[in-house]
Design a protein around this motif. Structure first.
Motif, PDB file in Angstrom:
ATOM      1  N   THR A 171       0.830  -1.199   0.000  1.00  0.00           N
ATOM      2  CA  THR A 171       0.000   0.000   0.000  1.00  0.00           C
ATOM      3  C   THR A 171       0.862   1.245   0.000  1.00  0.00           C
TER       4      THR A 171
ATOM      5  N   ASN B  15       2.127   1.804  -3.411  1.00  0.00           N
ATOM      6  CA  ASN B  15       1.091   2.333  -4.309  1.00  0.00           C
ATOM      7  C   ASN B  15       0.832   3.815  -4.068  1.00  0.00           C
ATOM      8  N   LEU B  16       0.753   4.129  -2.809  1.00  0.00           N
ATOM      9  CA  LEU B  16       0.530   5.535  -2.467  1.00  0.00           C
ATOM     10  C   LEU B  16       1.673   6.395  -3.002  1.00  0.00           C
ATOM     11  N   THR B  17       2.872   5.870  -2.842  1.00  0.00           N
ATOM     12  CA  THR B  17       4.028   6.609  -3.311  1.00  0.00           C
ATOM     13  C   THR B  17       3.897   6.917  -4.800  1.00  0.00           C
TER      14      THR B  17
ATOM     15  N   SER C 111      -7.089   8.317  -4.030  1.00  0.00           N
ATOM     16  CA  SER C 111      -6.484   7.350  -3.118  1.00  0.00           C
ATOM     17  C   SER C 111      -7.522   6.519  -2.360  1.00  0.00           C
TER      18      SER C 111
ATOM     19  N   THR D   9      -5.085   8.935   5.054  1.00  0.00           N
ATOM     20  CA  THR D   9      -3.630   8.901   5.078  1.00  0.00           C
ATOM     21  C   THR D   9      -3.053   9.853   4.027  1.00  0.00           C
ATOM     22  N   ALA D  10      -3.641   9.778   2.832  1.00  0.00           N
ATOM     23  CA  ALA D  10      -3.169  10.674   1.776  1.00  0.00           C
ATOM     24  C   ALA D  10      -3.237  12.116   2.240  1.00  0.00           C
TER      25      ALA D  10
ATOM     26  N   HIS E 157      -7.723   5.023   1.355  1.00  0.00           N
ATOM     27  CA  HIS E 157      -6.605   5.577   2.116  1.00  0.00           C
ATOM     28  C   HIS E 157      -6.583   7.105   2.098  1.00  0.00           C
ATOM     29  N   SER E 158      -7.708   7.667   1.800  1.00  0.00           N
ATOM     30  CA  SER E 158      -7.717   9.117   1.596  1.00  0.00           C
ATOM     31  C   SER E 158      -7.308   9.871   2.855  1.00  0.00           C
TER      32      SER E 158
END
Lengths: 351, 351
Positions: free
Chosen positions: B171, B174-176, B203, B209-210, B206-207
């Motif tokens: 994850t 992916n976020l990266t 995202s 966190t984003a 996970h918004s």
DNA sequence: GTTAGCACTCTGATCTCTTGATTGCTAACA
DNA sequence: TGTTAGCAATCAAGAGATCAGAGTGCTAAC
């Protein structure tokens, strides 16, 4: 001759008075403020004894007395009461909310300087016993490699190095894994040259690059040991004390604070000494004693703090010899316990 | 009355002499050292004129003359020769081999202070126009995320943030990728809130966190703009000049250097001003002019440096009003050109 | 053992005097 | 008209001289 209770009271009165005013204290003053109900003539006799015993000094014939180093020492070691002052709320508040270590230390040192009105310093924690979580590599541009070293306590160190070959993403990943297999979980000082050479062999055709990386990591460790950062604050507080204000002394002291080199030595020395002793390690260096040898009119109070995981550092306060030792010692004790608490609250998680 | 050549020579002699000695200059001295072959009486007449015109001042009746602000200004703007001194080799050597920006700046500012014998400062470059190469994420422990922001010129910023969820490695990767798609290649000031909210939508689960990440990045940018680091050196040089040595002035000046706040304002102000003007932006602020308003007896010389890619910063020297302007201006020009060269040599590579 | 009293010492502030640097003015000179 | 020599006037800074105040040590009495 013996140091009886009455003499102690008189000595204490002299010192307290002198710490406040910075002026030599005469017999008449003591007669009035010691609570002993003795005439100044009697006091004079006692003072004469105290002088003979080396606790006080007469700057010149017609002046009062000031404490000698022996007198100070006696005061600091024996007479001083440890008062349990209340924790200033400011400290508590401040320590709670800062999460970045550097910020925390900067604020703490400032607080210390403001609270005491002397010059304060605080060394970053020594990281040599601190374990490596992982090393992260990436390539910000051709022939460059960015190293990010993550230590326990989430302390981050980074460095960009130049390498000989142009690595693709995958190779960087592989190298990262390879190196982490070897070094993660170790403390900085556990990394041995042997370990590293074996790593070089494993890395095959990229061994030159691996060597560069290893060197850089070693360098980061080295740098930390040799030159851990020192934060200072309140150097200009010394202008509040006339006995330190002349250009010569002030310049010396402030240079020392500016250039850091002298402070580094000091921190080094203090942390060595106090490791042997254990305990809270509160230390008072008077006049030219110990690490402050070239500052005749200054005293230094130091203490050690520890953030778990072997992250130890030094806190210090430098002020005139006639500083308010009680207050300084209190403030420092307080600070250390706060620091301890704050750290325990923030940490304790490992992945 | 007109400022003819002879008057200019006399004015120049007065100023040069005063800059050296710090003492008021008398007619007899000028008669001897100006090369004009005039008697002191004649010089006196001219000096009287110069005083009337406001270029010089008599501290008291029976003293020589010292330059007024108008006199200094005239000197700095018109009389001073720009000598082309040789680059000290030390500078050249030093600038060549340092690769870490922070180290470079620290060493430069020290060099500047040592060379000039005044107090020196240098601001880290402003990064707002600098482009992001990439953002790297990793998770040093549960509920923590390490952000590493790599900018052009291989400038690294990092921060550890706390997040709500416990992300697995994939994850994080992916976020990266997601975030890099949006922000890489942009300059710090091109990142808009809109961009970021759109990212949050992408995202998905996970918004939250984003958002944290985005906030942290914004924060890193913010921090840079507001409080770019300032390196200083040689604050204690001011003790070399008796007119600044009294406790009051020295304390003010050194506090300013220690606390940085005042310096930040100064840098801010100077970089604004000189952006308008363009050019090398060498500026001389006399006495209470401009950013040094509360330091009546000091002068400030500033210049801008640029490391390509919009990384601009400010260099400054603070000293007594009677500083050796020629030398300072020379040294600074020199330093800037060295800095320019060094940077061009090291850079020019993008991936 | 404590105290009062007194002569003695030394510092630091204040004052005066002197010295030296410098100016402005005037009168003479080119 | 510009330049110069000479001279009185001014002022800061330093050197002594003086004085008050703070404090001590000693002695004799309580």
């Amino acid at each position: 001759m013996e140091l009886d209770d009455r003499k102690i009271i008189i000595l204490k009165t002299i010192i307290k008075n002198y710490l406040e005013t910075g002026e030599p204290v005469g017999s008449r003053t003591i007669s009035k403020y010691s609570g002993l109900n003795l005439s100044s003539a009697t006091i004079r006799n006692e003072m004469s004894d105290l002088e003979e015993m080396g606790y006080i000094i007469q700057p010149h014939t017609s002046a009062g007395r000031i404490p000698s180093d022996k007198g100070y020492r006696f005061y600091v070691d024996s007479i001083m009461e440890d008062s349990d002052r209340k924790v200033t709320e400011a400290t508590e508040l401040m320590v709670q909310r800062v999460d970045k270590l550097e910020m925390l230390l900067k604020q703490l040192v400032k607080l210390l300087a403001v609270d005491t009105n002397y010059a304060a310093l605080i060394s970053g924690p020594s990281l040599t016993e601190n374990r490596i979580k992982y090393l992260q590599l990436s390539s910000p541009s051709r022939y460059k490699l960015l190293l990010i070293l993550v230590l326990e306590g989430n302390i981050i160190k980074n460095e960009v190095i130049s390498i000989e070959e142009d690595l693709d993403h995958e190779t960087v990943m592989n190298l990262t894994i390879l190196i982490n297999n070897v070094i993660s979980g170790l403390s900085l000082k556990e990394i041995t040259p042997k370990m590293l050479t074996s790593l070089m062999v494993q890395s095959g055709e990229h061994s030159a690059t691996a060597k560069s990386i290893i060197d850089a990591v070693a360098d980061m460790i080295e740098t930390d040991v040799e030159s851990r950062e020192i934060f200072t604050s309140g150097a200009t507080n010394i202008f509040k004390y006339p006995e330190l204000t002349d250009a010569d002394k002030a310049s010396k002291l402030i240079s020392a604070f500016e250039e850091q080199d002298a402070l580094k030595e000091l921190v080094e020395e203090v942390s060595n000494i106090s490791e042997d002793e254990g305990g809270s390690g509160l230390q008072v260096y008077l006049g030219g004693e110990g690490p402050v040898r070239n500052m005749q009119d200054c005293s230094l109070v130091t203490a050690n703090y520890e953030l778990g995981d072997g992250m130890r550092g030094v806190i210090g306060v430098i002020g005139p010899k006639r500083m308010d030792y009680e207050k300084v010692l209190d403030t420092m004790k307080n600070l250390i316990s706060q620091l301890d608490k704050a750290y325990k609250r923030n940490d304790g998680d490992t992945r």
